[in-house]
Write a protein that holds these residues in place. Structure first.
Motif, short mmCIF file in Angstrom:
data_model
loop_
_atom_site.label_atom_id
_atom_site.label_comp_id
_atom_site.label_asym_id
_atom_site.label_seq_id
_atom_site.Cartn_x
_atom_site.Cartn_y
_atom_site.Cartn_z
N PHE A 1 -3.35 -1.30 0.07
CA PHE A 1 -4.04 -0.42 -0.69
C PHE A 1 -3.98 -1.20 -2.03
O PHE A 1 -3.02 -1.53 -2.68
CB PHE A 1 -3.39 0.98 -0.82
N ARG B 1 -0.26 -2.16 -2.81
CA ARG B 1 0.90 -1.54 -2.06
C ARG B 1 0.70 -1.39 -0.64
O ARG B 1 -0.64 -1.54 -0.21
CB ARG B 1 0.93 -0.20 -2.69
N ARG B 2 1.61 -1.45 0.21
CA ARG B 2 1.41 -1.28 1.81
C ARG B 2 1.26 0.11 2.05
O ARG B 2 0.94 0.45 3.21
CB ARG B 2 2.78 -1.83 2.56
N ARG B 3 1.93 1.10 1.21
CA ARG B 3 1.52 2.63 1.61
C ARG B 3 0.70 3.10 0.67
O ARG B 3 0.88 2.78 -0.66
CB ARG B 3 3.10 3.12 1.52
N ARG B 4 0.23 4.23 1.09
CA ARG B 4 -0.72 5.07 0.32
C ARG B 4 0.31 5.95 -0.55
O ARG B 4 1.35 6.66 -0.23
CB ARG B 4 -1.54 5.65 0.86
N PHE B 5 -0.09 6.25 -1.69
CA PHE B 5 0.76 7.15 -2.61
C PHE B 5 -0.29 8.30 -3.43
O PHE B 5 -1.45 8.10 -3.45
CB PHE B 5 1.71 6.64 -3.65
N ASN B 6 0.42 9.30 -3.86
CA ASN B 6 -0.22 10.36 -4.46
C ASN B 6 -0.70 9.84 -5.91
O ASN B 6 0.10 9.85 -6.80
CB ASN B 6 0.57 11.63 -4.52
N ARG C 1 -9.17 -0.79 0.63
CA ARG C 1 -8.23 -1.05 1.37
C ARG C 1 -8.62 -2.45 2.02
O ARG C 1 -9.83 -2.63 2.26
CB ARG C 1 -8.45 -0.18 2.34
N LYS D 1 -1.45 -6.21 8.27
CA LYS D 1 -0.95 -4.82 7.70
C LYS D 1 -2.06 -4.39 6.78
O LYS D 1 -2.58 -5.26 6.21
CB LYS D 1 0.41 -5.12 7.07
N TYR E 1 -6.94 -5.71 4.53
CA TYR E 1 -5.86 -6.33 5.62
C TYR E 1 -5.36 -7.53 5.06
O TYR E 1 -5.88 -8.45 4.65
CB TYR E 1 -6.47 -6.33 7.01
#
Length: 147
Positions: A107, A120-125, A143, A104, A145
């Motif tokens: 970030f 975080r696993r998801r990117r955000f604004n 980034r 996975k 892994y």
């Protein structure tokens, strides 16, 4: 040695019972290492797991599926939540979960004021969110892994 012969050998060595059905490779499997079919008793295995990991990991997956197989034909609890399954799996050193094939993406964000880091696993604004400690601006560091 083909797959069915290998599964039979593992069954004889680790369970002391024969494997009387067929074992097949199924390249469509994605997140699971193998499957046991109640209807005809055959086992499917993920060839990507065999290629990605060493033989000892694959053997533990074979043991997992053989636990389902032998318990079902003995009329005992063969499902994951059954105590018979958990006990037999522990006794033969089978894997409870299949190892991940794809790592996975993580970030890493850093506050440019206080230096607080966030993973975080998801990117955000970055325009919408701020640091939780000092309300400074966040910067995407890198980034990586998670294996």
């Amino acid at each position: 040695m083909n797959l069915t012969d290998y599964v039979n050998r593992v069954s004889e060595e680790d369970f002391g019972l024969p494997f009387k059905h067929e074992a097949k490779w199924n390249p469509r499997l994605r997140t699971t290492g193998g499957r046991f079919f109640l209807t005809d008793g055959h086992l499917d295995f993920n060839p990507k797991i065999y290629e990605a990991y060493e033989l000892s990991i694959f053997r533990q997956i074979v043991r997992h599926e053989l636990c389902h197989y032998h318990l079902y034909f003995q009329g005992k609890g063969y499902r994951h939540q059954d105590d018979d399954f958990k006990q037999l799996l522990r006794s033969v050193d089978g894997l409870r979960y299949t190892p991940r094939l794809t790592p996975k993406l993580l970030f890493s964000y850093c506050c440019d004021v206080c230096g607080q880091t966030y993973h975080r696993r998801r990117r955000f604004n970055l325009e919408r969110y701020r640091c939780g400690s000092c309300h400074g601006r966040l910067v995407l560091e890198n980034r990586s892994y998670d294996g």
